[in-house]
Design a protein around this motif. Structure first.
Motif, mmCIF file in Angstrom:
data_model
loop_
_atom_site.group_PDB
_atom_site.id
_atom_site.type_symbol
_atom_site.label_atom_id
_atom_site.label_comp_id
_atom_site.label_asym_id
_atom_site.label_seq_id
_atom_site.Cartn_x
_atom_site.Cartn_y
_atom_site.Cartn_z
ATOM 1 N N SER A 333 68.203 -50.575 0.758
ATOM 2 C CA SER A 333 68.134 -50.264 2.175
ATOM 3 C C SER A 333 69.826 -51.208 2.920
ATOM 4 O O SER A 333 70.872 -50.275 1.865
ATOM 5 C CB SER A 333 67.649 -52.000 2.313
ATOM 6 N N PHE A 334 69.873 -50.703 4.009
ATOM 7 C CA PHE A 334 71.149 -50.826 4.913
ATOM 8 C C PHE A 334 70.585 -51.130 6.096
ATOM 9 O O PHE A 334 68.965 -51.629 6.652
ATOM 10 C CB PHE A 334 71.389 -49.535 5.062
ATOM 11 N N GLY A 335 71.770 -52.661 6.816
ATOM 12 C CA GLY A 335 71.467 -52.946 7.857
ATOM 13 C C GLY A 335 70.638 -54.030 7.983
ATOM 14 O O GLY A 335 69.853 -54.509 6.855
ATOM 15 N N GLY A 336 69.317 -54.420 8.545
ATOM 16 C CA GLY A 336 68.917 -55.099 9.166
ATOM 17 C C GLY A 336 67.290 -55.427 9.598
ATOM 18 O O GLY A 336 66.941 -53.917 9.108
ATOM 19 N N ARG A 337 66.591 -56.222 9.377
ATOM 20 C CA ARG A 337 64.768 -55.194 9.261
ATOM 21 C C ARG A 337 64.261 -56.125 10.771
ATOM 22 O O ARG A 337 63.575 -56.601 10.861
ATOM 23 C CB ARG A 337 64.031 -56.652 8.525
ATOM 24 N N LYS A 353 60.998 -47.520 5.331
ATOM 25 C CA LYS A 353 60.690 -47.907 6.645
ATOM 26 C C LYS A 353 62.030 -47.401 7.285
ATOM 27 O O LYS A 353 63.338 -47.960 6.923
ATOM 28 C CB LYS A 353 60.386 -49.218 5.754
ATOM 29 N N LEU A 354 61.698 -47.532 8.793
ATOM 30 C CA LEU A 354 63.429 -47.851 9.526
ATOM 31 C C LEU A 354 62.452 -48.292 10.541
ATOM 32 O O LEU A 354 61.594 -48.412 11.063
ATOM 33 C CB LEU A 354 63.575 -46.689 9.969
ATOM 34 N N ALA A 355 63.810 -49.755 10.726
ATOM 35 C CA ALA A 355 63.322 -50.330 11.537
ATOM 36 C C ALA A 355 64.596 -49.779 13.033
ATOM 37 O O ALA A 355 65.669 -49.723 12.961
ATOM 38 C CB ALA A 355 64.393 -51.982 11.137
ATOM 39 N N LEU A 356 63.222 -49.939 14.148
ATOM 40 C CA LEU A 356 64.448 -49.903 15.603
ATOM 41 C C LEU A 356 64.653 -50.443 16.966
ATOM 42 O O LEU A 356 64.217 -51.512 16.681
ATOM 43 C CB LEU A 356 63.469 -48.349 15.868
ATOM 44 N N VAL A 362 68.229 -49.715 12.809
ATOM 45 C CA VAL A 362 69.078 -50.967 13.128
ATOM 46 C C VAL A 362 69.129 -51.459 11.587
ATOM 47 O O VAL A 362 69.645 -52.439 10.895
ATOM 48 C CB VAL A 362 69.124 -51.749 13.884
ATOM 49 N N GLY A 363 68.194 -50.876 11.061
ATOM 50 C CA GLY A 363 68.161 -50.751 9.499
ATOM 51 C C GLY A 363 66.976 -49.761 8.686
ATOM 52 O O GLY A 363 66.271 -49.295 9.495
ATOM 53 N N GLY A 364 67.545 -49.567 7.443
ATOM 54 C CA GLY A 364 66.215 -49.322 6.595
ATOM 55 C C GLY A 364 65.658 -49.431 5.384
ATOM 56 O O GLY A 364 66.700 -50.473 4.988
ATOM 57 N N GLN A 365 64.784 -49.485 4.863
ATOM 58 C CA GLN A 365 64.549 -49.943 3.951
ATOM 59 C C GLN A 365 63.777 -48.165 2.915
ATOM 60 O O GLN A 365 63.006 -47.794 3.422
ATOM 61 C CB GLN A 365 63.440 -50.759 3.589
ATOM 62 N N VAL A 370 65.736 -42.265 -2.521
ATOM 63 C CA VAL A 370 66.190 -42.795 -1.515
ATOM 64 C C VAL A 370 67.085 -41.612 -0.469
ATOM 65 O O VAL A 370 68.183 -41.648 -0.389
ATOM 66 C CB VAL A 370 67.726 -43.650 -2.120
ATOM 67 N N ASN A 371 67.011 -40.239 -1.390
ATOM 68 C CA ASN A 371 67.602 -39.214 -0.353
ATOM 69 C C ASN A 371 67.169 -39.692 0.993
ATOM 70 O O ASN A 371 66.690 -39.692 1.527
ATOM 71 C CB ASN A 371 66.751 -37.746 -1.675
ATOM 72 N N GLY A 372 68.464 -39.210 1.894
ATOM 73 C CA GLY A 372 69.087 -39.113 3.136
ATOM 74 C C GLY A 372 69.151 -40.500 3.745
ATOM 75 O O GLY A 372 69.536 -40.641 4.660
ATOM 76 N N THR A 373 69.626 -41.742 3.039
ATOM 77 C CA THR A 373 69.392 -42.933 3.072
ATOM 78 C C THR A 373 70.737 -42.404 3.776
ATOM 79 O O THR A 373 70.788 -43.155 5.060
ATOM 80 C CB THR A 373 69.729 -43.694 1.995
ATOM 81 N N GLY A 374 71.510 -42.894 3.261
ATOM 82 C CA GLY A 374 73.179 -42.082 3.751
ATOM 83 C C GLY A 374 73.044 -41.420 5.394
ATOM 84 O O GLY A 374 73.876 -42.158 6.129
ATOM 85 N N LEU A 375 72.305 -40.164 5.750
ATOM 86 C CA LEU A 375 72.546 -40.309 7.439
ATOM 87 C C LEU A 375 72.053 -41.294 7.675
ATOM 88 O O LEU A 375 72.004 -41.002 9.119
ATOM 89 C CB LEU A 375 71.285 -38.855 6.649
ATOM 90 N N TYR A 376 70.504 -41.807 7.665
ATOM 91 C CA TYR A 376 70.376 -42.949 8.454
ATOM 92 C C TYR A 376 70.889 -43.870 8.715
ATOM 93 O O TYR A 376 71.496 -44.266 9.594
ATOM 94 C CB TYR A 376 69.332 -43.290 7.970
ATOM 95 N N HIS A 377 71.550 -44.503 7.796
ATOM 96 C CA HIS A 377 72.705 -45.290 7.748
ATOM 97 C C HIS A 377 73.855 -44.909 9.070
ATOM 98 O O HIS A 377 74.334 -45.610 9.782
ATOM 99 C CB HIS A 377 73.368 -45.227 6.306
ATOM 100 N N GLU A 378 74.315 -43.423 8.696
ATOM 101 C CA GLU A 378 75.276 -42.826 9.888
ATOM 102 C C GLU A 378 74.628 -42.905 11.612
ATOM 103 O O GLU A 378 75.309 -43.440 11.900
ATOM 104 C CB GLU A 378 75.678 -41.126 8.609
ATOM 105 N N LEU A 379 73.572 -42.556 11.496
ATOM 106 C CA LEU A 379 73.219 -42.501 12.916
ATOM 107 C C LEU A 379 73.088 -44.265 13.877
ATOM 108 O O LEU A 379 73.151 -44.761 14.457
ATOM 109 C CB LEU A 379 71.774 -42.144 12.595
ATOM 110 N N MET A 380 72.790 -45.170 12.663
ATOM 111 C CA MET A 380 72.940 -46.888 13.108
ATOM 112 C C MET A 380 74.469 -46.849 12.795
ATOM 113 O O MET A 380 74.539 -47.759 13.987
ATOM 114 C CB MET A 380 72.555 -47.166 11.367
ATOM 115 N N ASN A 381 75.297 -46.948 12.064
ATOM 116 C CA ASN A 381 76.465 -46.808 12.382
ATOM 117 C C ASN A 381 76.865 -46.302 13.561
ATOM 118 O O ASN A 381 78.297 -46.866 14.626
ATOM 119 C CB ASN A 381 77.552 -46.211 11.257
#
Lengths: 415, 186
Positions: A333-337, A353-356, A362-365, A370-381
């Motif tokens: 997971s990253f960010g919030g829910r 799951k992605l929280a928008l 704003v977060g993902g679970q 878990v592949n690609g998690t880093g890309l979603y995390h970067e889109l959030m950052n």
């Protein structure tokens, strides 16, 4: 110039290496309460289950401190800072010594939280799983252990539970909240984790707060939780970790839950910096938090080291990322829910799951893949507005390509 | 600077030849038939993704300040001191997936079978003997080029100058080899 570093974990070592890179001549002293060289605490559960050999915990050669000209004061606790005189006190009472510094880095890390339950602190057979000494303590006792209780179902608790199951121990995990991994996952994903743990023989009890540790001088006999006695010969207390800031009281260094630092990892006092699990600072979305993990420690340590040597570098903020394996299945997971909406995709027993909020992630679970998690995390950052392609986000094949700038049509010869 | 892989997405036709060449290069005997017989099957480390009107062979960027190296708590994510390529020391990797969490490009993936981080290693055995990485060598449209940044910059300058002068331009990627020959370089 003399640099003193309190700590010997990833933040401390990253800072020391950065400082030595910039200045071959300055004095560097590293102070650590533990007496062992720098090691990685992340694979301690794997060390207990014997899938990672002890030697692999140590990430630098034996000659590391000598090679870098680092003076070590290991096995000594830092107990006070006198910022006016620029002195650090080691030890207490008659044995106390003082160390002068020009710049001080506080990278003393976090401690396992040991709740004030009757019997928890003084019954043999109760361990945290935070330090190498904890892991060796568990290993030394394992031969006499048939049943274990793990207090807490954060990632350390679940890693400990798996390691013990793999060692043939019957494990009960007790969690005061209504679900496992309460900091990391929502109830839906936590339910998947719980059923996987049960499939592998772990007795998971949620809504079950530990009340007491029973036993005597010979060792632990049971844990009382939710009014029931759960017999066991070993207790792993994984009730969270907390920055080790008590010794800084009276130093004038501003603390809240952790040592407060700015984006240069500087504290409120001149010449004093902090990094690693001990700090409280902004995350990448600008919220002040304590987030202890390896990447934050290494990146913060580096930024601290640079700024301590007068090279201004600013930290983009702590990354709130978590990843754990539940009997080999990755969960992250990253960010919030706390999004306004969430996107969800279920496929082959996996869930993403992605929280928008406001068109931004704003977060993902992630459960199972878990592949690609880093890309979603970067889109959030980066605060990228994903509104125009949000239906593609969780589709198979989504990747960095979707974000590529479109080149103009190829040049044609002028007519 | 050392060579790295440059991509010209307008030339990629999504044939996925790079994916096959990559898997074959990372198989036990480095032939297509051998790769098919491998168990588990070798997995490619480059993935052709949709990129709007184009397609893009996505892979590790071998970043100068690589987030994956900083994030690895086992010291398994390593930079080759000679080629500067970032690779996984699978002997040290425990499959904790921190690298997967921090790579902003999706360049590291979790290999579910080997339980090790999986990524482009820029074909050290090929480049050591002067060959291009397998994906580059296999690309029929030269959408990928193994060159130094200086070579690419010079070619871009020439292309821009030629365009300004109204001369028909040779596409950048396909002329790297010609340019190297002209310069008498490797």
């Amino acid at each position: 110039m003399r640099i003193v570093i309190v700590g010997n974990g990833p933040a401390a070592v990253a800072a020391a290496e950065t400082i030595r890179d910039l200045d071959g001549g300055c004095g560097i002293v590293m102070v650590s309460q533990e007496s062992v060289p720098f090691y990685s605490p992340c694979p301690l559960a794997e060390y207990v289950e014997a899938s990672v050999p002890r030697a692999h915990l140590f990430l630098r050669p034996e000659s590391f401190y000598r090679d870098l000209g680092i003076e070590t004061r290991f096995g000594l606790a830092a107990t006070a800072v006198d910022s006016a005189a620029r002195k650090l006190t080691l030890g207490s009472g008659a044995a106390a010594t003082q160390l002068e510094y020009d710049r001080l880095l506080i990278a003393a890390g976090a401690r396992a939280v040991m709740p004030p339950l009757p019997g928890l602190a003084d019954t043999p057979g109760v361990f945290a799983l935070k330090t190498l000494a904890d892991a060796e303590g568990i290993l030394a006792r394992l031969a006499q252990v048939r049943r274990a209780v793990v207090i807490g179902s954060g990632f350390i608790g679940l890693e400990a539970a798996q390691a013990l199951v793999r060692k043939g121990v019957a494990v009960t995990v007790i969690e005061a909240m209504g679900q496992v991994l309460p900091q990391m996952l929502d109830a839906e994903l936590a339910a998947l984790v719980e059923s996987r743990l049960r499939e592998h023989g772990v007795d998971v009890r949620t809504n079950s707060a530990a009340q007491a540790v029973l036993g005597g001088a010979a060792g632990v006999a049971a844990v009382k939780a939710g009014g029931v006695d759960i017999p066991c010969e070993l207790v792993v207390c994984a009730a969270g970790v907390r920055p080790d800031v008590a010794w800084l009281a009276g130093s004038g260094i501003a603390t809240a839950a952790g040592v407060l630092v700015d984006d240069r990892m500087a504290t409120n006092l001149p010449g004093i910096y902090a990094a690693g699990d001990i700090v409280e600072t902004n995350d990448s979305l600008g919220q002040r938090r304590v987030i202890g993990n390896w990447p934050n420690a290494v990146n913060g340590g580096r930024i601290a080291g640079l700024n301590m040597m007068g090279v201004e570098r600013r930290y983009r903020g702590l990354d709130g990322i978590n990843v754990v394996r539940i009997f080999d299945l990755p969960v992250s997971s990253f960010g919030g829910r706390d999004g306004e909406r969430s996107l969800c995709r279920k496929e082959g027993g996996h869930m993403r799951k992605l929280a928008l909020r406001n068109g931004r992630i704003v977060g993902g679970q992630f459960y199972g893949d878990v592949n690609g998690t880093g890309l979603y995390h970067e889109l959030m950052n980066k605060g990228v507005d994903v509104g125009s392609f949000e239906d593609e986000l969780l589709a198979p094949g989504f990747g960095i390509g979707r974000l590529m700038p479109q080149p103009p049509l190829p040049l044609r010869r002028a007519a | 600077m050392e060579k790295s892989i440059f991509t010209f997405i307008e030339k990629c036709v999504a044939c996925k030849g790079c994916e096959i060449a990559c898997a074959v290069e990372h198989s036990s005997d480095k032939t297509l038939f051998g790769a098919l017989a491998d168990n588990p099957r070798p997995r490619q480390r480059v993935r052709v993704e949709a990129a709007g009107a184009y397609s893009y062979p996505a892979r590790c960027q071998h970043c100068q300040e690589a987030a994956c190296i900083a994030a690895c708590p086992m010291g398994a994510m390593t930079r080759d001191p000679d080629t500067h390529a970032v690779y996984v020391d699978s002997h040290k990797c425990v499959g904790c997936w921190m690298c997967v969490m921090v790579c902003p490009f999706g360049g590291v993936s979790a290999d579910p079978v080997a339980k090790k981080a999986h990524k482009c290693d820029r074909c050290p055995e090929r480049t050591a003997v002067g060959l291009d990485p397998a994906c580059v060598a296999a690309c029929p449209t030269k959408a990928m080029v193994f060159a130094t940044p200086e070579e690419i910059a010079e070619l871009r300058r020439q292309a821009t100058a030629a365009a300004a002068a109204g001369i028909a331009t040779t596409p950048v990627a396909s002329s790297v080899a010609a340019w190297r020959t002209m310069k008498g370089g490797a």
